[in-house]
Scaffold this motif. Sequence first.
Motif, mmCIF file in Angstrom:
data_model
loop_
_atom_site.group_PDB
_atom_site.id
_atom_site.type_symbol
_atom_site.label_atom_id
_atom_site.label_comp_id
_atom_site.label_asym_id
_atom_site.label_seq_id
_atom_site.Cartn_x
_atom_site.Cartn_y
_atom_site.Cartn_z
ATOM 1 N N UNK A 101 0.846 -1.189 0.000
ATOM 2 C CA UNK A 101 0.000 0.000 0.000
ATOM 3 C C UNK A 101 0.884 1.242 0.000
ATOM 4 N N UNK A 102 0.350 2.323 -0.556
ATOM 5 C CA UNK A 102 1.004 3.629 -0.488
ATOM 6 C C UNK A 102 -0.068 4.681 -0.266
ATOM 7 N N UNK A 103 0.308 5.760 0.417
ATOM 8 C CA UNK A 103 -0.656 6.828 0.668
ATOM 9 C C UNK A 103 -0.881 7.678 -0.577
ATOM 10 N N UNK A 104 0.069 7.629 -1.516
ATOM 11 C CA UNK A 104 -0.033 8.420 -2.740
ATOM 12 C C UNK A 104 0.852 7.795 -3.808
ATOM 13 N N UNK A 105 0.665 8.212 -5.044
ATOM 14 C CA UNK A 105 1.509 7.715 -6.132
ATOM 15 C C UNK A 105 2.964 8.130 -5.917
ATOM 16 N N UNK A 106 3.152 9.360 -5.466
ATOM 17 C CA UNK A 106 4.503 9.864 -5.229
ATOM 18 C C UNK A 106 5.226 9.008 -4.191
ATOM 19 N N UNK A 107 4.529 8.658 -3.127
ATOM 20 C CA UNK A 107 5.117 7.837 -2.074
ATOM 21 C C UNK A 107 5.357 6.410 -2.557
ATOM 22 N N UNK A 108 4.381 5.840 -3.261
ATOM 23 C CA UNK A 108 4.520 4.473 -3.748
ATOM 24 C C UNK A 108 5.662 4.319 -4.733
ATOM 25 N N UNK A 109 5.787 5.262 -5.657
ATOM 26 C CA UNK A 109 6.888 5.207 -6.623
ATOM 27 C C UNK A 109 8.235 5.328 -5.924
ATOM 28 N N UNK A 110 8.277 6.142 -4.869
ATOM 29 C CA UNK A 110 9.532 6.343 -4.143
ATOM 30 C C UNK A 110 9.980 5.055 -3.459
ATOM 31 N N UNK A 111 9.071 4.390 -2.743
ATOM 32 C CA UNK A 111 9.448 3.218 -1.950
ATOM 33 C C UNK A 111 9.497 1.929 -2.771
ATOM 34 N N UNK A 112 8.595 1.785 -3.745
ATOM 35 C CA UNK A 112 8.458 0.500 -4.428
ATOM 36 C C UNK A 112 8.954 0.503 -5.868
ATOM 37 N N UNK A 113 9.266 1.668 -6.416
ATOM 38 C CA UNK A 113 9.754 1.719 -7.789
ATOM 39 C C UNK A 113 8.729 1.182 -8.767
ATOM 40 N N UNK A 114 9.133 0.201 -9.572
ATOM 41 C CA UNK A 114 8.241 -0.345 -10.596
ATOM 42 C C UNK A 114 7.437 -1.550 -10.109
ATOM 43 N N UNK A 115 7.482 -1.830 -8.820
ATOM 44 C CA UNK A 115 6.698 -2.931 -8.269
ATOM 45 C C UNK A 115 5.239 -2.497 -8.093
ATOM 46 N N UNK A 116 4.332 -3.458 -8.225
ATOM 47 C CA UNK A 116 2.902 -3.152 -8.126
ATOM 48 C C UNK A 116 2.514 -2.791 -6.694
ATOM 49 N N UNK A 117 1.647 -1.811 -6.566
ATOM 50 C CA UNK A 117 1.129 -1.418 -5.252
ATOM 51 C C UNK A 117 -0.245 -0.788 -5.424
ATOM 52 N N UNK A 118 -0.981 -0.718 -4.317
ATOM 53 C CA UNK A 118 -2.286 -0.059 -4.303
ATOM 54 C C UNK A 118 -2.171 1.271 -3.560
ATOM 55 N N UNK A 119 -2.890 2.267 -4.028
ATOM 56 C CA UNK A 119 -2.988 3.522 -3.286
ATOM 57 C C UNK A 119 -4.185 3.431 -2.346
#
Length: 359
Positions: A142-160
């Motif tokens: 999970x990520x709180x935002x796209x900016x946060x998810x891209x930062x921590x997970x890179x190109x790995x799949x995640x949900x906002x």
Amino acid sequence: MRVLHMIPDISVSNGVMSFICNYAKAMPSDIVFDVVYFCEKQPSRQSDVESWGGRVYKIDPPSPKDIFGGKMNAFFSKHKGEWSALHIHCPHFAPFIAPSAKRAGIKNIFVHCHTTEYSLVGNSRRNQILSLYAKYFIDNKFACSKKSGDFWYGNKAYRILSNSVDCKAYEFNPDVRSSIRSQFGFCDSLVIAHIGKTDVTQKNHPFILRIFEYVKASHPTARLMLIGAEPTNELTALCNSLNIQDNVMFLGARNDVKNLLQAADVFLFPSISEGLPVSVVEAQAAGLPVVMSDAITREVAVCGDVVIKSLDDGAASWADDCIAASKVVRKSTYSQLVDSGWDITKNAARLANIYKSRV
């Protein structure tokens, strides 16, 4: 089913803890959140957790010294069978916690990032390395935002999973506004609000005070409400040097944030970095105009009365925009936030379905 949420501390001023509380209270009755933490900070939200039937556990801080998970193994073994899922709110803690949880039979493990920095207090390189476990070995991200998810997970799949709020509870109420302003003796003063702890440098409190110096120059009775902030020697000295000490209110951790926002005229948020600040959502839910930095993801700018400024702009320019924004006529933004997907009810139902689909 019970879900265990792991978080460093459960203090009132912890924004991630507010996220947990908001979602826990909106969960269907068959899902209960428990919380495990390791850092003691007061005032805490233990009573909130217990109010919805949750349990609170304190453990020793995750540490490389316990590399084989002895203490973590013991904790999860003691509570084996109690939780259907584990929700870790700091990706860099995952390698110390997830393996022990898996050994105890918890198959559904979620990791959740809330920032766009590896650390707010140093140790960035260490945390970046530790977070690789979550990136490559935990499927449910999970990520709180796209900016946060891209930062921590890179190109790995995640949900906002948005930092949703109870929009109805924060909805603008003229009667509450009048009552709170009367309690504080604001009368017709211009009131600027900010939410953030002073021990987190990203909140940029020195710049906030310099902005307010210019506001006070043209509005001598203006007040600055620093919600969640405790006075420090540095900030107290700066207030004195700017001659704003009598107009600045260090309110510390509060349980009445939604009422305090009603009393304000504008919400100021010049953070250096953020994941997705729930306080900006709360301010908009209260119908407040917002003046925030361009370091914050634009995903949080839901309503029309949001001014986005560069941190390179001077304090005087920020002050001018705060004064201009304060003239906006307050109105209910409830429908706008609900339609934009920020109300807690729908998002809590979505999270509940995700938990259940993996049981």
